[in-house]
Scaffold this active site. Sequence first.
Site, PDB file in Angstrom:
ATOM      1  N   ARG A   1       0.863  -1.187   0.000  1.00  0.00           N
ATOM      2  CA  ARG A   1       0.000   0.000   0.000  1.00  0.00           C
ATOM      3  C   ARG A   1       0.893   1.229   0.000  1.00  0.00           C
ATOM      4  NH1 ARG A   1       2.373   1.999   3.483  1.00  0.00           N
ATOM      5  NH2 ARG A   1       0.839   3.638   3.501  1.00  0.00           N
TER       6      ARG A   1
ATOM      7  N   ALA B   1       0.801   5.092  -2.241  1.00  0.00           N
ATOM      8  CA  ALA B   1       0.607   5.353  -3.670  1.00  0.00           C
ATOM      9  C   ALA B   1       1.767   4.904  -4.573  1.00  0.00           C
ATOM     10  CB  ALA B   1       0.295   6.829  -3.861  1.00  0.00           C
TER      11      ALA B   1
ATOM     12  N   GLN C   1      -2.026   2.362   9.891  1.00  0.00           N
ATOM     13  CA  GLN C   1      -0.756   2.423   9.148  1.00  0.00           C
ATOM     14  C   GLN C   1       0.317   3.153   9.942  1.00  0.00           C
ATOM     15  OE1 GLN C   1      -3.745   3.065   7.804  1.00  0.00           O
ATOM     16  NE2 GLN C   1      -3.848   2.485   5.653  1.00  0.00           N
TER      17      GLN C   1
ATOM     18  N   ASP D   1      -1.900  10.652  -2.008  1.00  0.00           N
ATOM     19  CA  ASP D   1      -2.266   9.692  -3.059  1.00  0.00           C
ATOM     20  C   ASP D   1      -2.548  10.392  -4.376  1.00  0.00           C
ATOM     21  OD1 ASP D   1      -2.837   8.197  -0.470  1.00  0.00           O
ATOM     22  OD2 ASP D   1      -2.993   6.665  -2.024  1.00  0.00           O
TER      23      ASP D   1
ATOM     24  N   ASN E   1      -5.358  12.504   0.614  1.00  0.00           N
ATOM     25  CA  ASN E   1      -4.485  11.615   1.406  1.00  0.00           C
ATOM     26  C   ASN E   1      -5.327  10.886   2.453  1.00  0.00           C
ATOM     27  OD1 ASN E   1      -1.830  10.579   2.003  1.00  0.00           O
ATOM     28  ND2 ASN E   1      -1.868  11.780   3.880  1.00  0.00           N
ATOM     29  N   LYS E   2      -4.683  10.050   3.207  1.00  0.00           N
ATOM     30  CA  LYS E   2      -5.352   9.205   4.199  1.00  0.00           C
ATOM     31  C   LYS E   2      -6.331   9.992   5.059  1.00  0.00           C
ATOM     32  CE  LYS E   2      -5.100   5.685   4.583  1.00  0.00           C
ATOM     33  NZ  LYS E   2      -6.096   4.853   3.889  1.00  0.00           N
TER      34      LYS E   2
HETATM   35  O1  MRU Z   1      -4.537   3.249   2.275  1.00  0.00           O
HETATM   36  P1  MRU Z   1      -3.069   3.452   2.129  1.00  0.00           P
HETATM   37  O2  MRU Z   1      -2.286   2.878   3.275  1.00  0.00           O
HETATM   38  O3  MRU Z   1      -2.559   2.981   0.793  1.00  0.00           O
HETATM   39  O4  MRU Z   1      -2.883   5.039   2.187  1.00  0.00           O
HETATM   40  C1  MRU Z   1      -1.586   5.563   1.997  1.00  0.00           C
HETATM   41  C2  MRU Z   1      -1.471   7.020   2.199  1.00  0.00           C
HETATM   42  O5  MRU Z   1      -2.424   7.703   2.455  1.00  0.00           O
HETATM   43  C3  MRU Z   1      -0.098   7.626   2.013  1.00  0.00           C
HETATM   44  O6  MRU Z   1       0.009   8.809   2.756  1.00  0.00           O
HETATM   45  C4  MRU Z   1       0.186   7.962   0.547  1.00  0.00           C
HETATM   46  O7  MRU Z   1      -0.183   6.930  -0.306  1.00  0.00           O
HETATM   47  C5  MRU Z   1       1.624   8.297   0.318  1.00  0.00           C
HETATM   48  S1  MRU Z   1       2.724   6.896   0.439  1.00  0.00           S
HETATM   49  C6  MRU Z   1       4.288   7.497   0.087  1.00  0.00           C
END
Ligand code: MRU
Length: 363
Positions: free
Chosen positions: A46, A48, A198, A239, A249-250
């Site tokens: 996981r 991006a 995460q 993302d 983002n998350k």
């Molecule tokens: O659901 P996830 O764990 O894939 O979400 C990830 C994020 O929100 C990260 O902040 C983003 O992808 C950047 S990773 C360098």
Amino acid sequence: MPVKTIRWDDDRIVIIDQSRLPLETAYISLDTCDQVWEAIRRLKVRGAPAIGLTAAFGVYLAARASKATEVEELLSDIDRAAKYLATARPTAVNLFWALRRMQKCARQKAAAIPDVETVKAALLAEAQSMIQEDNAVCLSIGYHGLTLLRPGMNLLTHCNAGGLGTAQWGTALAPIYLAHEQGYSLRVYVDETRPVLQGARLTAWELQQAGVHAVLICDNMAGFLMQRGRIDAIIVGTDRVTANGDVVNKIGTYSLAVLARHHGIPFYVAAPRSSIDLETSKGEMVTIEERDADEITSAFGVRTAPQDIEVYNPAFDVTPAELVTAMITEVGILRHPCEVSLAEAKHTAFKMSEAVRKRLEDT
Ligand code: MRU
């Protein structure tokens, strides 16, 4: 040095299974396009950039398995695989960026040398070069981001935008790793990042592995820390950044940005240019992934909510551009107005600095 999240080894993709961290550091191999889809969907990989890189290899695995004898037939199989992989998760634009790049590579190679095995070999080389590129890009983000940090700072981060979300170095955590190497003695507060944790499972783990002073907090404690003057800056990943500078983002990122603005704390977003989506004008146009209810009604197999409760579980949110102090990319720090700086950055040629080149040679 952060661990390698994804590598091509012995004719297969090897990834660290992020769904099992931090209790187990298990590596799994992916041999088929289906396994790649599953690994992305189930969050074994996981973040991006890491999703994009794994999907790129997924396209190669589909091509490798293709029985096509003619190039046109192979190209159709590749397009089918790309369309399928694109359904694994909807929000991170890096997934679609990587798939398009692989499709383009196949078409270009097929036009130059219409031979099935040659096209397959080109796809493998392309996916491998994307890993090298990701390392160079993340290290460059790291060196640019380092210019915003000072020794002794207290930082806050959300979710995981570290090595685990990329091939190795991370985006938001890359400046932190470089600062740590240079003896900055930072303290990094890590939001646990409900519902899938995460922050607690991945960011806390990788910072601890690297010897960075990490302090885990629950998401709802961030405001209190800011109020008490315990946070000097916030750095998160993304993302997708839309053309106007909105940051997807998350879930929980938006609340942090609002709090940061209220308390006058700089809010930085670290992103490779593959996360910049100039084709989408603003954040509200982005599809926000909604995940299963059991991520909220249970915590690691233990039911924590009443049966049949209605649940809403969006995995991402949108932070309006105006709340972002600056964006850290591989071509430099981008400031407002975002429409201009993002478009310029997207069209700037990426040049690796001497520091990055040397660093890559040494690793
Ligand atoms: O659901 P996830 O764990 O894939 O979400 C990830 C994020 O929100 C990260 O902040 C983003 O992808 C950047 S990773 C360098």
